[in-house]
Design a protein around this motif. Structure first.
Motif, PDB file in Angstrom:
ATOM      1  N   GLU A 250      -4.356 -34.617  16.692  1.00  0.00           N
ATOM      2  CA  GLU A 250      -4.194 -35.270  15.393  1.00  0.00           C
ATOM      3  C   GLU A 250      -3.083 -34.592  14.602  1.00  0.00           C
ATOM      4  O   GLU A 250      -3.064 -33.368  14.476  1.00  0.00           O
ATOM      5  CB  GLU A 250      -5.492 -35.179  14.600  1.00  0.00           C
ATOM      6  CG  GLU A 250      -5.406 -35.826  13.243  1.00  0.00           C
ATOM      7  CD  GLU A 250      -6.720 -35.801  12.482  1.00  0.00           C
ATOM      8  OE1 GLU A 250      -6.726 -36.325  11.352  1.00  0.00           O
ATOM      9  OE2 GLU A 250      -7.724 -35.277  12.984  1.00  0.00           O
ATOM     10  N   GLN A 251      -2.173 -35.386  14.053  1.00  0.00           N
ATOM     11  CA  GLN A 251      -1.117 -34.831  13.232  1.00  0.00           C
ATOM     12  C   GLN A 251      -1.624 -34.632  11.805  1.00  0.00           C
ATOM     13  O   GLN A 251      -2.329 -35.478  11.258  1.00  0.00           O
ATOM     14  CB  GLN A 251       0.113 -35.732  13.204  1.00  0.00           C
ATOM     15  CG  GLN A 251       1.247 -35.120  12.396  1.00  0.00           C
ATOM     16  CD  GLN A 251       2.560 -35.874  12.521  1.00  0.00           C
ATOM     17  OE1 GLN A 251       2.620 -36.946  13.098  1.00  0.00           O
ATOM     18  NE2 GLN A 251       3.604 -35.302  11.972  1.00  0.00           N
TER      19      GLN A 251
ATOM     20  N   VAL B  55      -0.320 -34.794   8.513  1.00  0.00           N
ATOM     21  CA  VAL B  55       0.886 -35.330   7.885  1.00  0.00           C
ATOM     22  C   VAL B  55       1.220 -34.652   6.552  1.00  0.00           C
ATOM     23  O   VAL B  55       2.344 -34.757   6.070  1.00  0.00           O
ATOM     24  CB  VAL B  55       0.794 -36.866   7.695  1.00  0.00           C
ATOM     25  CG1 VAL B  55       0.733 -37.564   9.043  1.00  0.00           C
ATOM     26  CG2 VAL B  55      -0.390 -37.235   6.824  1.00  0.00           C
ATOM     27  N   GLU B  56       0.264 -33.945   5.964  1.00  0.00           N
ATOM     28  CA  GLU B  56       0.535 -33.246   4.710  1.00  0.00           C
ATOM     29  C   GLU B  56       1.450 -32.038   4.905  1.00  0.00           C
ATOM     30  O   GLU B  56       2.016 -31.527   3.943  1.00  0.00           O
ATOM     31  CB  GLU B  56      -0.777 -32.763   4.060  1.00  0.00           C
ATOM     32  CG  GLU B  56      -1.669 -33.879   3.568  1.00  0.00           C
ATOM     33  CD  GLU B  56      -2.582 -34.453   4.648  1.00  0.00           C
ATOM     34  OE1 GLU B  56      -3.462 -35.241   4.288  1.00  0.00           O
ATOM     35  OE2 GLU B  56      -2.420 -34.122   5.844  1.00  0.00           O
ATOM     36  N   CYS B  57       1.587 -31.586   6.140  1.00  0.00           N
ATOM     37  CA  CYS B  57       2.468 -30.454   6.433  1.00  0.00           C
ATOM     38  C   CYS B  57       3.920 -30.933   6.438  1.00  0.00           C
ATOM     39  O   CYS B  57       4.213 -32.035   6.897  1.00  0.00           O
ATOM     40  CB  CYS B  57       2.125 -29.834   7.783  1.00  0.00           C
ATOM     41  SG  CYS B  57       0.552 -28.965   7.781  1.00  0.00           S
ATOM     42  N   GLN B  58       4.814 -30.081   5.972  1.00  0.00           N
ATOM     43  CA  GLN B  58       6.231 -30.427   5.922  1.00  0.00           C
ATOM     44  C   GLN B  58       6.849 -30.479   7.310  1.00  0.00           C
ATOM     45  O   GLN B  58       7.897 -31.067   7.505  1.00  0.00           O
ATOM     46  CB  GLN B  58       6.989 -29.402   5.081  1.00  0.00           C
ATOM     47  CG  GLN B  58       6.653 -29.457   3.617  1.00  0.00           C
ATOM     48  CD  GLN B  58       7.415 -28.396   2.861  1.00  0.00           C
ATOM     49  OE1 GLN B  58       7.390 -27.224   3.202  1.00  0.00           O
ATOM     50  NE2 GLN B  58       8.113 -28.819   1.822  1.00  0.00           N
TER      51      GLN B  58
ATOM     52  N   PRO C 226       6.145 -30.918  11.694  1.00  0.00           N
ATOM     53  CA  PRO C 226       5.189 -31.540  12.621  1.00  0.00           C
ATOM     54  C   PRO C 226       4.100 -30.539  13.010  1.00  0.00           C
ATOM     55  O   PRO C 226       4.388 -29.482  13.574  1.00  0.00           O
ATOM     56  CB  PRO C 226       6.038 -31.920  13.826  1.00  0.00           C
ATOM     57  CG  PRO C 226       7.441 -31.951  13.332  1.00  0.00           C
ATOM     58  CD  PRO C 226       7.513 -30.958  12.214  1.00  0.00           C
TER      59      PRO C 226
ATOM     60  N   PHE D 159       0.062 -30.358  14.630  1.00  0.00           N
ATOM     61  CA  PHE D 159      -0.995 -31.094  15.309  1.00  0.00           C
ATOM     62  C   PHE D 159      -2.161 -30.159  15.583  1.00  0.00           C
ATOM     63  O   PHE D 159      -1.964 -28.964  15.849  1.00  0.00           O
ATOM     64  CB  PHE D 159      -0.475 -31.665  16.635  1.00  0.00           C
ATOM     65  CG  PHE D 159       0.692 -32.601  16.457  1.00  0.00           C
ATOM     66  CD1 PHE D 159       0.480 -33.969  16.354  1.00  0.00           C
ATOM     67  CD2 PHE D 159       1.989 -32.115  16.379  1.00  0.00           C
ATOM     68  CE1 PHE D 159       1.554 -34.833  16.180  1.00  0.00           C
ATOM     69  CE2 PHE D 159       3.059 -32.973  16.193  1.00  0.00           C
ATOM     70  CZ  PHE D 159       2.846 -34.329  16.098  1.00  0.00           C
TER      71      PHE D 159
ATOM     72  N   CYS E 177       2.545 -26.362  16.699  1.00  0.00           N
ATOM     73  CA  CYS E 177       3.465 -26.298  15.567  1.00  0.00           C
ATOM     74  C   CYS E 177       4.712 -25.563  16.029  1.00  0.00           C
ATOM     75  O   CYS E 177       4.616 -24.555  16.734  1.00  0.00           O
ATOM     76  CB  CYS E 177       2.792 -25.544  14.428  1.00  0.00           C
ATOM     77  SG  CYS E 177       3.796 -25.367  12.956  1.00  0.00           S
TER      78      CYS E 177
ATOM     79  N   ARG F 165      -8.860 -31.207   8.034  1.00  0.00           N
ATOM     80  CA  ARG F 165      -8.851 -32.017   9.258  1.00  0.00           C
ATOM     81  C   ARG F 165      -9.707 -31.361  10.347  1.00  0.00           C
ATOM     82  O   ARG F 165     -10.424 -32.033  11.085  1.00  0.00           O
ATOM     83  CB  ARG F 165      -7.434 -32.197   9.783  1.00  0.00           C
ATOM     84  CG  ARG F 165      -6.554 -33.003   8.877  1.00  0.00           C
ATOM     85  CD  ARG F 165      -6.741 -34.505   9.132  1.00  0.00           C
ATOM     86  NE  ARG F 165      -6.101 -35.297   8.112  1.00  0.00           N
ATOM     87  CZ  ARG F 165      -4.802 -35.505   7.989  1.00  0.00           C
ATOM     88  NH1 ARG F 165      -3.967 -34.970   8.834  1.00  0.00           N
ATOM     89  NH2 ARG F 165      -4.343 -36.263   7.016  1.00  0.00           N
TER      90      ARG F 165
END
Length: 146
Positions: A44-45, A47-50, A52, A54, A79, A136
């Motif tokens: 799962e990604q 998306v709140e991270c600047q 990529p 997972f 990462c 997450r």
């Protein structure tokens, strides 16, 4: 909170501000590699991270003979090395939650990074990303035990 994670939180909370960033960089190297065959595509990604980022959590059999709260949680992170702060969040969780149970993971406070004093050392956007990683992770664990 699992004992090792509590130790890490205390180390950061009591460290002088100028040392906190160095400590974070050390944890960026603590992210274990993905097992053979696992790729970011199956994770799962966050998306709140600047960058990529997972993650994948897996609940497996524990030592308590069927008590779901005592089943062990294994976590994998992906990462890029070019994102040391974000990797550090993963490294802290990887080390602090190693061998953790469902009960341990779900007991981690949502304000973990604020308790560590990171809100004063890094940007709010990065703290938000770290908080999303933890959220997450906990959600994935809850979904598997439901």
């Amino acid at each position: 909170m699992p004992p090792r994670l509590a130790e890490i939180v205390d180390e950061f909370a009591s460290a002088p501000r100028d040392v906190v960033l160095e400590m974070l960089l050390e944890y960026s190297d603590a992210v274990p590699p993905l097992p053979p065959g696992m790729t970011a595509e199956g994770m799962e990604q966050v998306v709140e991270c600047q960058t990529p980022f997972f993650l994948h959590a897996e609940v497996g059999p524990g030592a308590a003979g069927g008590n779901i709260a005592d089943e062990q949680v294994t976590v994998w992170f992906d990462c890029p090395p070019e994102a040391p702060t974000t990797r550090a969040f993963a490294g802290i969780l990887a080390e602090g939650l190693s061998g953790a149970t469902v009960r341990d993971v779900l007991a981690v406070p949502d304000d973990l990074y604020q308790r560590m004093g990171l809100a004063q050392a890094i940007s709010p956007l990065r703290v938000r990303g770290g908080t999303a990683i933890l959220a997450r992770l906990k959600r994935q664990v809850r979904e598997q035990i439901a």
